[in-house]
Motif scaffolding. Structure first.
Motif, PDB file in Angstrom:
ATOM      1  N   ARG A  38       0.822  -1.212   0.000  1.00  0.00           N
ATOM      2  CA  ARG A  38       0.000   0.000   0.000  1.00  0.00           C
ATOM      3  C   ARG A  38       0.859   1.267   0.000  1.00  0.00           C
ATOM      4  O   ARG A  38       0.514   2.254  -0.629  1.00  0.00           O
ATOM      5  N   ARG A  39       1.980   1.211   0.728  1.00  0.00           N
ATOM      6  CA  ARG A  39       2.832   2.392   0.896  1.00  0.00           C
ATOM      7  C   ARG A  39       4.242   2.041   0.424  1.00  0.00           C
ATOM      8  O   ARG A  39       4.842   1.055   0.870  1.00  0.00           O
ATOM      9  N   LEU A  40       4.755   2.867  -0.482  1.00  0.00           N
ATOM     10  CA  LEU A  40       6.069   2.638  -1.099  1.00  0.00           C
ATOM     11  C   LEU A  40       6.999   3.789  -0.753  1.00  0.00           C
ATOM     12  O   LEU A  40       6.700   4.951  -1.039  1.00  0.00           O
ATOM     13  N   ALA A  41       8.121   3.470  -0.133  1.00  0.00           N
ATOM     14  CA  ALA A  41       9.161   4.462   0.130  1.00  0.00           C
ATOM     15  C   ALA A  41      10.254   4.319  -0.927  1.00  0.00           C
ATOM     16  O   ALA A  41      10.500   3.220  -1.425  1.00  0.00           O
ATOM     17  N   ALA A  42      10.907   5.424  -1.268  1.00  0.00           N
ATOM     18  CA  ALA A  42      11.990   5.409  -2.245  1.00  0.00           C
ATOM     19  C   ALA A  42      13.181   6.168  -1.668  1.00  0.00           C
ATOM     20  O   ALA A  42      13.014   7.118  -0.899  1.00  0.00           O
ATOM     21  N   ALA A  43      14.374   5.735  -2.046  1.00  0.00           N
ATOM     22  CA  ALA A  43      15.601   6.388  -1.587  1.00  0.00           C
ATOM     23  C   ALA A  43      16.719   6.030  -2.547  1.00  0.00           C
ATOM     24  O   ALA A  43      16.591   5.105  -3.354  1.00  0.00           O
ATOM     25  N   VAL A  44      17.829   6.750  -2.449  1.00  0.00           N
ATOM     26  CA  VAL A  44      18.982   6.431  -3.293  1.00  0.00           C
ATOM     27  C   VAL A  44      19.659   5.164  -2.796  1.00  0.00           C
ATOM     28  O   VAL A  44      19.949   4.251  -3.576  1.00  0.00           O
ATOM     29  N   THR A  45      19.887   5.079  -1.486  1.00  0.00           N
ATOM     30  CA  THR A  45      20.655   3.981  -0.899  1.00  0.00           C
ATOM     31  C   THR A  45      19.925   3.416   0.309  1.00  0.00           C
ATOM     32  O   THR A  45      19.401   4.172   1.129  1.00  0.00           O
ATOM     33  N   ALA A  46      19.934   2.106   0.444  1.00  0.00           N
ATOM     34  CA  ALA A  46      19.249   1.452   1.558  1.00  0.00           C
ATOM     35  C   ALA A  46      20.155   1.381   2.781  1.00  0.00           C
ATOM     36  O   ALA A  46      20.492   0.308   3.289  1.00  0.00           O
ATOM     37  N   GLN A  48      21.064   2.428   6.913  1.00  0.00           N
ATOM     38  CA  GLN A  48      20.268   2.203   8.115  1.00  0.00           C
ATOM     39  C   GLN A  48      19.318   3.357   8.412  1.00  0.00           C
ATOM     40  O   GLN A  48      18.171   3.141   8.821  1.00  0.00           O
ATOM     41  N   SER A  49      19.767   4.592   8.208  1.00  0.00           N
ATOM     42  CA  SER A  49      18.886   5.732   8.494  1.00  0.00           C
ATOM     43  C   SER A  49      17.677   5.745   7.564  1.00  0.00           C
ATOM     44  O   SER A  49      16.564   6.100   7.972  1.00  0.00           O
ATOM     45  N   VAL A  50      17.874   5.341   6.308  1.00  0.00           N
ATOM     46  CA  VAL A  50      16.761   5.244   5.363  1.00  0.00           C
ATOM     47  C   VAL A  50      15.809   4.125   5.787  1.00  0.00           C
ATOM     48  O   VAL A  50      14.581   4.298   5.767  1.00  0.00           O
ATOM     49  N   LEU A  51      16.349   2.982   6.173  1.00  0.00           N
ATOM     50  CA  LEU A  51      15.503   1.878   6.627  1.00  0.00           C
ATOM     51  C   LEU A  51      14.661   2.300   7.828  1.00  0.00           C
ATOM     52  O   LEU A  51      13.455   2.022   7.886  1.00  0.00           O
ATOM     53  N   ILE A 214      38.864  19.058 -22.150  1.00  0.00           N
ATOM     54  CA  ILE A 214      37.451  19.056 -21.825  1.00  0.00           C
ATOM     55  C   ILE A 214      37.278  19.486 -20.367  1.00  0.00           C
ATOM     56  O   ILE A 214      38.086  19.123 -19.511  1.00  0.00           O
ATOM     57  N   ALA A 215      36.273  20.291 -20.088  1.00  0.00           N
ATOM     58  CA  ALA A 215      35.988  20.678 -18.709  1.00  0.00           C
ATOM     59  C   ALA A 215      35.302  19.521 -17.994  1.00  0.00           C
ATOM     60  O   ALA A 215      34.617  18.702 -18.621  1.00  0.00           O
ATOM     61  N   TYR A 216      35.514  19.440 -16.677  1.00  0.00           N
ATOM     62  CA  TYR A 216      34.892  18.379 -15.889  1.00  0.00           C
ATOM     63  C   TYR A 216      34.211  18.973 -14.664  1.00  0.00           C
ATOM     64  O   TYR A 216      34.727  19.896 -14.038  1.00  0.00           O
ATOM     65  N   MET A 217      33.047  18.412 -14.334  1.00  0.00           N
ATOM     66  CA  MET A 217      32.312  18.864 -13.170  1.00  0.00           C
ATOM     67  C   MET A 217      31.869  17.652 -12.355  1.00  0.00           C
ATOM     68  O   MET A 217      31.171  16.777 -12.864  1.00  0.00           O
ATOM     69  N   ALA A 218      32.309  17.577 -11.097  1.00  0.00           N
ATOM     70  CA  ALA A 218      31.884  16.527 -10.177  1.00  0.00           C
ATOM     71  C   ALA A 218      30.763  17.101  -9.319  1.00  0.00           C
ATOM     72  O   ALA A 218      30.993  17.940  -8.443  1.00  0.00           O
ATOM     73  N   ALA A 219      29.546  16.642  -9.571  1.00  0.00           N
ATOM     74  CA  ALA A 219      28.368  17.248  -8.938  1.00  0.00           C
ATOM     75  C   ALA A 219      27.834  16.441  -7.758  1.00  0.00           C
ATOM     76  O   ALA A 219      26.834  16.823  -7.152  1.00  0.00           O
ATOM     77  N   GLY A 220      28.485  15.320  -7.430  1.00  0.00           N
ATOM     78  CA  GLY A 220      28.063  14.511  -6.293  1.00  0.00           C
ATOM     79  C   GLY A 220      27.402  13.209  -6.721  1.00  0.00           C
ATOM     80  O   GLY A 220      26.488  13.221  -7.540  1.00  0.00           O
ATOM     81  N   HIS A 221      27.880  12.106  -6.164  1.00  0.00           N
ATOM     82  CA  HIS A 221      27.320  10.792  -6.524  1.00  0.00           C
ATOM     83  C   HIS A 221      25.855  10.709  -6.095  1.00  0.00           C
ATOM     84  O   HIS A 221      24.967  10.477  -6.914  1.00  0.00           O
ATOM     85  N   HIS A 222      25.611  10.900  -4.819  1.00  0.00           N
ATOM     86  CA  HIS A 222      24.236  10.871  -4.311  1.00  0.00           C
ATOM     87  C   HIS A 222      23.393  11.967  -4.947  1.00  0.00           C
ATOM     88  O   HIS A 222      22.245  11.733  -5.355  1.00  0.00           O
ATOM     89  N   ALA A 223      23.970  13.157  -5.065  1.00  0.00           N
ATOM     90  CA  ALA A 223      23.210  14.309  -5.558  1.00  0.00           C
ATOM     91  C   ALA A 223      22.728  14.117  -6.989  1.00  0.00           C
ATOM     92  O   ALA A 223      21.619  14.547  -7.345  1.00  0.00           O
ATOM     93  N   THR A 224      23.528  13.482  -7.831  1.00  0.00           N
ATOM     94  CA  THR A 224      23.131  13.295  -9.229  1.00  0.00           C
ATOM     95  C   THR A 224      22.199  12.103  -9.418  1.00  0.00           C
ATOM     96  O   THR A 224      21.593  11.963 -10.486  1.00  0.00           O
ATOM     97  N   ASP A 248      15.292  11.262   1.692  1.00  0.00           N
ATOM     98  CA  ASP A 248      16.623  11.729   1.306  1.00  0.00           C
ATOM     99  C   ASP A 248      17.573  11.524   2.472  1.00  0.00           C
ATOM    100  O   ASP A 248      17.175  11.516   3.639  1.00  0.00           O
ATOM    101  N   CYS A 249      18.829  11.384   2.160  1.00  0.00           N
ATOM    102  CA  CYS A 249      19.858  11.163   3.177  1.00  0.00           C
ATOM    103  C   CYS A 249      21.101  11.921   2.740  1.00  0.00           C
ATOM    104  O   CYS A 249      21.659  11.636   1.690  1.00  0.00           O
ATOM    105  N   ASP A 250      21.484  12.897   3.508  1.00  0.00           N
ATOM    106  CA  ASP A 250      22.630  13.727   3.132  1.00  0.00           C
ATOM    107  C   ASP A 250      23.879  12.879   2.946  1.00  0.00           C
ATOM    108  O   ASP A 250      24.191  12.018   3.762  1.00  0.00           O
TER     109      ASP A 250
END
Length: 253
Positions: A38-46, A48-51, A214-224, A248-250
């Protein structure tokens, strides 16, 4: 109305074409919980704080990009892994995880969602010869300085990207691959991109960017990678009339 776990799983597997990927982890159902959702949670990574947040919200299932059972990890169910699995089992909460399939989907995927938010157009595969490759190239409607694009990324991710390149340079063609895909910078240069965006940066990335021009931009693994799982969860929730939430989890990486 609840949906059967098997029907939700079949929908996700079919939508993402998960069977065609040879991945570093199992895609789909990783931990089985109750048979109806009935209820679905979503997150980037499973983690412990997300669980814990998913349990507190009353989720019947958790949908993530980064799940468990990665190739090469220890098989023992001890310590951190035991606590995580124990939380899922005690709550009778299923864990569904999609790694490369969620990176690659042309509409719901991490790369598609990132490109849309950056206002890029004319998406093409970063490596058209590899059927399992992820990442894209695209163009901006108007040439934009690297500095202005950095500000756009900062507004999108709420963090400062790390930039290799001249902030005054004008950019029209961009290549990107979310997460830890800095190693694709040579493919980006070969595709004629003036800028390559990924989540992380390594020591060799700096030299490659300078020497490849070439220019490169690292924008964050979790953030992207926050957007694909949200798009998939929203699509699933609409299809089956489920409640859903994003946890979300910082993560500074």
């Amino acid at each position: 109305m609840p949906v059967l776990l098997r029907d939700l799983l079949k929908h996700c597997d079919t939508t993402l074409e998960s069977a065609r990927f040879k991945d570093y982890c199992p895609n789909g159902l990783q931990v089985e919980g109750k048979g109806s959702i009935r209820r679905l949670a979503a997150a980037v990574t499973a983690n412990q704080s997300v669980l814990d947040a998913a349990v507190a919200w009353g989720a019947d299932a958790l949908l993530v990009h980064h799940g468990y059972f990665w190739r090469g990890e220890s098989a023992e169910i001890v310590g951190m892994k035991r606590r995580r699995l124990g939380t899922l089992l005690a709550a009778d909460m299923s864990l569904l995880a999609y790694h490369l399939p969620l990176d690659a989907h042309p509409v719901l995927g991490n790369n598609a969602q990132w490109g849309q938010r950056m206002g890029l157009q004319g998406f093409e595969a970063l490596d058209s010869e590899d059927p399992q490759a992820v990442g894209n190239t695209g163009v901006l409607a108007v040439a934009t300085s690297l500095g202005e694009l950095a500000a756009q990324v900062r507004d999108l991710t709420d963090r400062d990207p790390m930039i290799i390149g001249n902030l005054q340079m004008q950019v029209e063609r961009v290549a990107w691959c979310t997460g830890a895909a800095q190693g694709y910078i040579d493919k980006a240069a070969a595709a004629g991109a003036q800028l390559y965006i990924s989540g992380e940066i390594s020591e060799p990335t700096v030299h490659a960017a300078r020497e490849l021009g070439i220019a490169y931009m690292a924008a964050g693994h979790h953030a992207t990678e926050r957007y694909g799982v949200q798009a998939l969860a929203a699509e699933v929730a609409e299809t089956f009339s489920l409640e859903w939430t994003f946890i979300d989890c910082d993560n500074p990486v």
